[in-house]
Design a protein around this motif. Structure first.
Motif, mmCIF file in Angstrom:
data_model
loop_
_atom_site.group_PDB
_atom_site.id
_atom_site.type_symbol
_atom_site.label_atom_id
_atom_site.label_comp_id
_atom_site.label_asym_id
_atom_site.label_seq_id
_atom_site.Cartn_x
_atom_site.Cartn_y
_atom_site.Cartn_z
ATOM 1 N N HIS A 77 8.540 11.544 22.505
ATOM 2 C CA HIS A 77 9.368 12.729 22.275
ATOM 3 C C HIS A 77 10.250 13.023 23.490
ATOM 4 N N HIS A 78 9.693 12.874 24.680
ATOM 5 C CA HIS A 78 10.452 13.111 25.909
ATOM 6 C C HIS A 78 11.590 12.106 26.053
ATOM 7 N N PHE A 79 11.455 10.960 25.411
ATOM 8 C CA PHE A 79 12.469 9.905 25.473
ATOM 9 C C PHE A 79 13.612 10.155 24.494
ATOM 10 N N MET A 80 13.341 10.887 23.394
ATOM 11 C CA MET A 80 14.335 11.049 22.336
ATOM 12 C C MET A 80 15.368 12.117 22.687
ATOM 13 N N PRO A 81 16.659 11.780 22.585
ATOM 14 C CA PRO A 81 17.699 12.798 22.817
ATOM 15 C C PRO A 81 17.729 13.812 21.679
ATOM 16 N N TYR A 120 19.091 15.451 26.984
ATOM 17 C CA TYR A 120 19.161 13.992 27.162
ATOM 18 C C TYR A 120 18.241 13.637 28.326
ATOM 19 N N PRO A 121 17.374 12.638 28.129
ATOM 20 C CA PRO A 121 16.396 12.312 29.182
ATOM 21 C C PRO A 121 17.067 11.747 30.423
ATOM 22 N N ASP A 122 16.389 11.943 31.549
ATOM 23 C CA ASP A 122 16.878 11.382 32.813
ATOM 24 C C ASP A 122 16.953 9.863 32.702
ATOM 25 N N ARG A 123 17.990 9.282 33.297
ATOM 26 C CA ARG A 123 18.220 7.843 33.151
ATOM 27 C C ARG A 123 17.062 7.026 33.729
ATOM 28 N N THR A 124 16.500 7.484 34.830
ATOM 29 C CA THR A 124 15.377 6.743 35.417
ATOM 30 C C THR A 124 14.164 6.755 34.494
ATOM 31 N N TYR A 125 13.980 7.867 33.776
ATOM 32 C CA TYR A 125 12.880 7.917 32.823
ATOM 33 C C TYR A 125 13.137 6.981 31.644
ATOM 34 N N VAL A 126 14.372 6.921 31.183
ATOM 35 C CA VAL A 126 14.715 6.028 30.075
ATOM 36 C C VAL A 126 14.367 4.591 30.435
ATOM 37 N N PHE A 127 14.740 4.188 31.655
ATOM 38 C CA PHE A 127 14.456 2.813 32.067
ATOM 39 C C PHE A 127 12.951 2.575 32.181
ATOM 40 N N ALA A 128 12.251 3.483 32.852
ATOM 41 C CA ALA A 128 10.809 3.303 33.049
ATOM 42 C C ALA A 128 10.078 3.289 31.714
ATOM 43 N N PHE A 129 10.488 4.133 30.789
ATOM 44 C CA PHE A 129 9.803 4.190 29.498
ATOM 45 C C PHE A 129 10.099 2.955 28.659
ATOM 46 N N LEU A 130 11.364 2.520 28.618
ATOM 47 C CA LEU A 130 11.703 1.318 27.847
ATOM 48 C C LEU A 130 10.997 0.089 28.415
ATOM 49 N N LEU A 131 10.813 0.066 29.730
ATOM 50 C CA LEU A 131 10.137 -1.065 30.358
ATOM 51 C C LEU A 131 8.649 -1.091 30.013
ATOM 52 N N MET A 137 26.215 18.287 15.873
ATOM 53 C CA MET A 137 25.993 16.923 15.391
ATOM 54 C C MET A 137 26.788 15.921 16.213
ATOM 55 N N ARG A 138 28.006 16.257 16.581
ATOM 56 C CA ARG A 138 28.814 15.357 17.420
ATOM 57 C C ARG A 138 28.174 15.178 18.786
ATOM 58 N N THR A 139 27.620 16.256 19.335
ATOM 59 C CA THR A 139 26.922 16.154 20.621
ATOM 60 C C THR A 139 25.715 15.236 20.517
ATOM 61 N N PHE A 140 24.957 15.398 19.438
ATOM 62 C CA PHE A 140 23.789 14.545 19.216
ATOM 63 C C PHE A 140 24.216 13.082 19.102
ATOM 64 N N CYS A 141 25.276 12.814 18.388
ATOM 65 C CA CYS A 141 25.764 11.439 18.230
ATOM 66 C C CYS A 141 26.156 10.835 19.572
ATOM 67 N N ARG A 142 26.804 11.623 20.415
ATOM 68 C CA ARG A 142 27.191 11.108 21.742
ATOM 69 C C ARG A 142 25.957 10.789 22.584
ATOM 70 N N HIS A 143 24.917 11.615 22.465
ATOM 71 C CA HIS A 143 23.670 11.334 23.182
ATOM 72 C C HIS A 143 23.020 10.041 22.685
ATOM 73 N N ILE A 144 23.036 9.839 21.378
ATOM 74 C CA ILE A 144 22.452 8.621 20.808
ATOM 75 C C ILE A 144 23.225 7.388 21.265
ATOM 76 N N VAL A 145 24.539 7.486 21.256
ATOM 77 C CA VAL A 145 25.367 6.358 21.708
ATOM 78 C C VAL A 145 25.093 6.051 23.180
ATOM 79 N N ARG A 146 24.927 7.082 23.957
ATOM 80 C CA ARG A 146 24.610 6.872 25.381
ATOM 81 C C ARG A 146 23.254 6.165 25.540
ATOM 82 N N LEU A 147 22.276 6.583 24.739
ATOM 83 C CA LEU A 147 20.967 5.936 24.791
ATOM 84 C C LEU A 147 21.070 4.466 24.404
ATOM 85 N N LEU A 148 21.822 4.166 23.354
ATOM 86 C CA LEU A 148 22.008 2.778 22.941
ATOM 87 C C LEU A 148 22.688 1.969 24.028
#
Length: 639
Positions: free
Chosen positions: A229-233, A238-249, A284-295
Motif C-alpha cells: 500500500h505504501h508503494f502504490m500512488p 507518491y512514494p519516495d523514489r528511494t522507497y520505490v527502488f528498495a521495495f521493487l528490489l 484522475m489526471r493527477t493519478f494518471c501522472r503518478h502512475i506514469v511516473r511509477l512505470l
C-alpha cells in the motif's frame, strides 16, 4: 590520477595490515625416507579462489533448478505432434534452449571441480576465516546517523496523522480498497482478512500505527500488505523514489513482479470505478501522472522484469488507462515504451553476443592450436588494461539490479517453479565466468611459453597490466590477473619468478590482500569512490569492483539477516542496506569507456582457448621439470 597515493592517505590502518607469509616452491617439504611431502601452506590465492568457488557453487545450484524446469516444461507444454509440424518446431526450439543451459551448467561444473581440485592439491585445507561474515552488518536497532532515505517518513507520518484525524478521507478509502486488492491478488503472504471484514480490520491496523513501524523517521518494518500500500500512488500521494527502488528490489522475495504490477492494474480499475462520482477529472489526471511516473522508474531500473509477457500485458493495460483519462501523458508513455524496448533489444543482442562467443570458443578449442600470444597482439600493457576495462564495463552494464536478489533467493514453494517464473541471472553468471576465464588466460599465456625469458617477459607484462588496471579503478581484472599469477602451475615456476620484478607484484598483492576480510581492498575501493565523486573526466569515474566479493557480501547480507522479524513484519531495515549496496553498483556500471568489439585484441581476450587445470599442470612441468615426489607423481599421472 593514481589510486595508490589516495588509498594510502585515506587511512593509517592500511599500513598495519599484515600480509600472509610468502609461499614459494621451496616451502614444499620432502620426506626424509621417501615419505610424501607435506602440503604447503595455503597461498594468498586460496582466499580468492575460495570466494570464486563459493559463488560458482551457488550459481551451479541455480543452473540445476533451471535445467530441471526446462526439461519439465519441454515434456508438459510441447508434446511431439505431427499436425503441421508446429509441435516439432517448438520441441526443437526448446531442445536448443535446453542445450544452451546444459552448456552453461557443464561449464560452471567444470570450473568448480577444477578450482576445488587445485585448492586440494595446494594443501588448501579448511581454515577459519573472518571472511565468513560481510564487512558490514545490519542491526535491528535504528542507527541515528543521517541517511539518504531519511526523507521518506515525513510524508508517510503526515499521512498517518491525517488518517487518524479523518478516517473517512480519500486516503482512508484508498487504503481500504488497496487492502482488499492485496488479499484478492494472492501475494503469497498473510492476507488482509476475509472479504467481509478486511476493510475494518486493516483500517484499525493502520489507525493504531502497527502496520508500518518508523524509528527516527526511517521505515524499519511493516506487514507486506502495508508495504505494498505504501508503494502504490494515489491522487494525493507518491512514494519516495528511494522507497520505490528498495521495495521493487526486495519485494520479489515475497511477491512475483507480475503479481505486483497486477495490483497496480487493479488500483487503476478501482479509480476508474470511482470516476466521476467520487473522483474529479483533475484528480484522475493527477493519478494518471503518478502512475506514469511509477512505470517510468520501474522500467528504467528493472527493465528485465518486462521480459515476462504477463508484465507486458499489464503494462499495456495501465498505459491504455492513463492515455484514456489523461491524453497529455501519451508523450511520456510513448517515451517509456520506446526506452523499454530499446533496453530489452540491447539486452537480447548482448545475450546473443555471449552465445556467439561461447560457440566461437568451442570451435577454436576443437579446430585450432594457439600460434600467437597476447604480447604479440598488444605489446603495450596500458592498452591491454583499457581493453579489459571496456570488457568489464560492458558486462557490468547488462547485469540487472534484480539479479543480485534473484541469484540466491530460495524457492520456498512445494510445487516446482514453472519455466517462465525462473529467476533470470544469466548475465551475473556470465560475469563470474569472465573472471574465471581471465585468470586461466593469464596462466595459459605464461605456461605456453617454453623459453624462460619469454615467460619472464609475459609475467612482467601482466604485472604492468594489473598496475594500470589498479590505477583505472578496474579491481575485477586486477584480482583476476593476481589470481592467475598465483595459480599453482605458475607459482611453482621458481626459476622464472627469480627473474621477475616481484616488488611491483607484491605492492599489488598488498592492495588486494584477502586478510581482514579484504580490508586493504575495501579501503582502496572507498578511495576510488571519493575520486569518482569529484571526477572531472570519464576515466576518473570508472569503478569496477571485485565482483565475486560484492556478490558474496550481498549473499551474506541476505542470509545473515532475517527477512521477517519475530512480529511477522518484513524487516525493511535489511532491505534499505541491500538497496544501498545495489545502488552503488548501479552508479558504477554507468561509467563509459568505449571499445571496438571487433578489435583483434578484444576477440583474443574473449575467445582464445585457455588451458584446463590439467593442461596447465602439464605445460608447467614442460617449462620446469618436477622437483619433488608429488610433482613427479602428478606429472606421470597426467601423462
Amino acid at each position: 590520477m593514481s589510486l595508490t597515493s589516495t588509498s594510502s592517505a585515506m587511512s593509517a590502518d592500511d599500513d598495519a595490515v599484515q600480509q600472509p607469509p610468502e609461499v614459494s616452491a621451496d616451502s614444499v617439504v620432502r620426506g626424509s625416507q621417501g615419505k610424501p611431502p607435506l602440503p604447503s601452506p595455503p597461498s594468498k590465492s586460496a582466499d580468492i579462489f575460495g570466494i570464486q568457488m563459493e559463488v560458482t557453487n551457488l550459481l551451479l545450484e541455480a543452473e540445476r533448478r533451471r535445467l530441471r524446469a526446462l526439461q519439465r516444461d519441454l515434456t508438459e507444454r510441447y508434446p511431439l505432434r505431427d499436425d503441421n509440424g508446429y509441435g516439432k518446431r517448438e520441441l526443437d526450439r526448446q531442445k536448443l534452449y535446453i542445450g544452451r543451459i546444459e552448456q552453461q551448467y557443464q561449464q560452471l561444473l567444470r570450473e568448480y571441480e577444477q578450482a576445488a581440485a587445485g585448492m586440494l592439491r595446494n594443501g588448501g585445507q579448511h581454515r577459519k576465516s573472518n571472511r565468513s561474515q560481510p564487512a558490514f552488518g545490519v542491526k535491528y536497532t535504528t542507527k541515528t546517523r543521517p541517511t539518504i532515505f531519511g526523507t521518506l517518513a515525513v510524508e508517510s507520518m503526515a499521512q498517518l496523522a491525517d488518517l487518524r484525524k479523518n478516517p473517512s478521507s480519500h486516503s482512508s478509502r484508498r487504503w481500504n480498497s488497496m487492502c482488499s486488492l492485496s488479499s484478492s491478488s494472492g501475494t503469497q503472504e498473510e492476507s488482509c482478512g476475509s472479504s467481509t471484514d478486511a476493510d475494518s480490520a486493516m483500517s484499525s491496523q493502520r489507525s493504531s500505527d502497527q502496520s508500518l513501524i518508523f524509528e527516527h523517521s526511517i521505515l524499519c518494518s511493516g506487514t507486506l500488505d502495508a508495504l505494498i500500500h505504501h508503494f502504490m500512488p494515489s491522487v494525493d500521494y507518491y512514494p519516495d523514489r528511494t522507497y520505490v527502488f528498495a521495495f521493487l528490489l526486495s519485494s520479489r522475495l515475497f511477491v512475483k513482479p507480475y503479481l505486483l504490477l497486477e495490483q497496480v492494474v487493479h488500483a487503476c480499475t478501482v479509480h476508474e470505478s470511482l470516476y466521476p462520482s467520487s473522483i474529479s477529472a483533475e484528480s484522475m489526471r493527477t493519478f494518471c501522472r503518478h502512475i506514469v511516473r511509477l512505470l517510468g522508474e520501474w522500467t528504467d531500473t528493472f527493465s528485465n522484469d518486462f521480459r515476462d509477457e504477463r508484465m507486458m500485458k499489464s503494462l499495456k493495460d495501465i498505459t491504455h488507462f492513463c492515455i484514456t483519462f489523461d491524453p497529455e501523458t501519451r508523450r511520456d508513455v510513448g517515451q517509456i515504451l520506446q526506452n523499454l524496448l530499446a533496453r530489452l533489444s540491447a539486452l537480447e543482442k548482448y545475450e546473443e553476443h555471449l552465445m556467439e562467443i561461447s560457440q566461437e570458443v568451442a570451435n577454436r578449442i576443437a579446430s585450432s592450436i594457439p600460434t600467437t600470444d597476447i604480447y604479440d597482439l598488444c605489446p603495450n600493457p596500458q592498452h591491454l588494461a583499457h581493453y579489459l576495462t571496456s570488457i568489464e564495463l560492458e558486462r557490468l552494464r547488462h547485469i540487472g539490479a534484480e539479479e543480485f536478489v534473484q541469484a540466491f533467493a530460495k524457492d520456498t514453494s512445494v510445487v516446482e517453479t514453472p519455466l517462465r517464473d525462473l529467476k533470470r541471472t544469466r548475465n551475473l553468471e556470465a560475469y563470474v565466468q569472465w573472471f574465471n576465464r581471465l585468470s586461466y588466460l593469464v596462466a595459459t599465456e605464461i605456461c605456453m611459453q617454453l623459453k624462460k625469458r619469454h615467460r619472464v617477459r609475459i609475467m612482467d607484462y601482466f604485472i604492468d597490466v594489473a598496475k594500470e588496471c589498479f590505477n583505472l579503478g578496474n579491481f575485477n581484472s586486477l584480482m583476476a590477473i593476481i589470481a592467475g599469477l598465483n595459480m599453482s602451475p605458475v607459482r611453482r615456476l621458481k626459476r622464472t619468478w627469480a627473474k621477475v620484478n616481484v616488488q611491483k607484484f607484491e605492492v599489488l598483492e598488498h592492495q588486494m590482500d584477502p586478510s581482514g576480510n579484504f580490508n586493504s581492498y575495501r579501503s582502496t575501493l572507498k578511495a576510488a569512490m571519493w575520486r569518482s565523486e569529484g571526477a572531472s573526466t570519464e576515466r576518473e569515474k570508472i569503478i569496477v569492483p571485485f565482483f565475486s566479493l560484492l556478490v558474496k557480501d550481498l549473499y551474506f547480507l541476505n542470509e545473515g539477516c532475517a527477512n521477517r522479524l519475530k512480529s511477522g513484519h518484513v524487516n525493511f531495515e535489511k532491505f534499505w542496506q541491500l538497496a544501498k549496496q545495489v545502488t552503488e553498483f548501479l552508479t558504477w556500471k554507468q561509467a563509459v569507456f568505449s571499445m571496438d568489439k571487433n578489435n583483434r585484441v578484444v576477440r583474443y581476450l574473449l575467445t582464445n582457448p585457455v588451458f584446463s587445470e590439467s593442461a596447465l599442470s602439464l605445460a608447467s612441468f614442460e617449462c620446469e621439470q618436477p622437483e619433488n615426489n608429488y610433482e613427479r607423481a602428478r606429472n606421470k599421472q597426467l601423462k
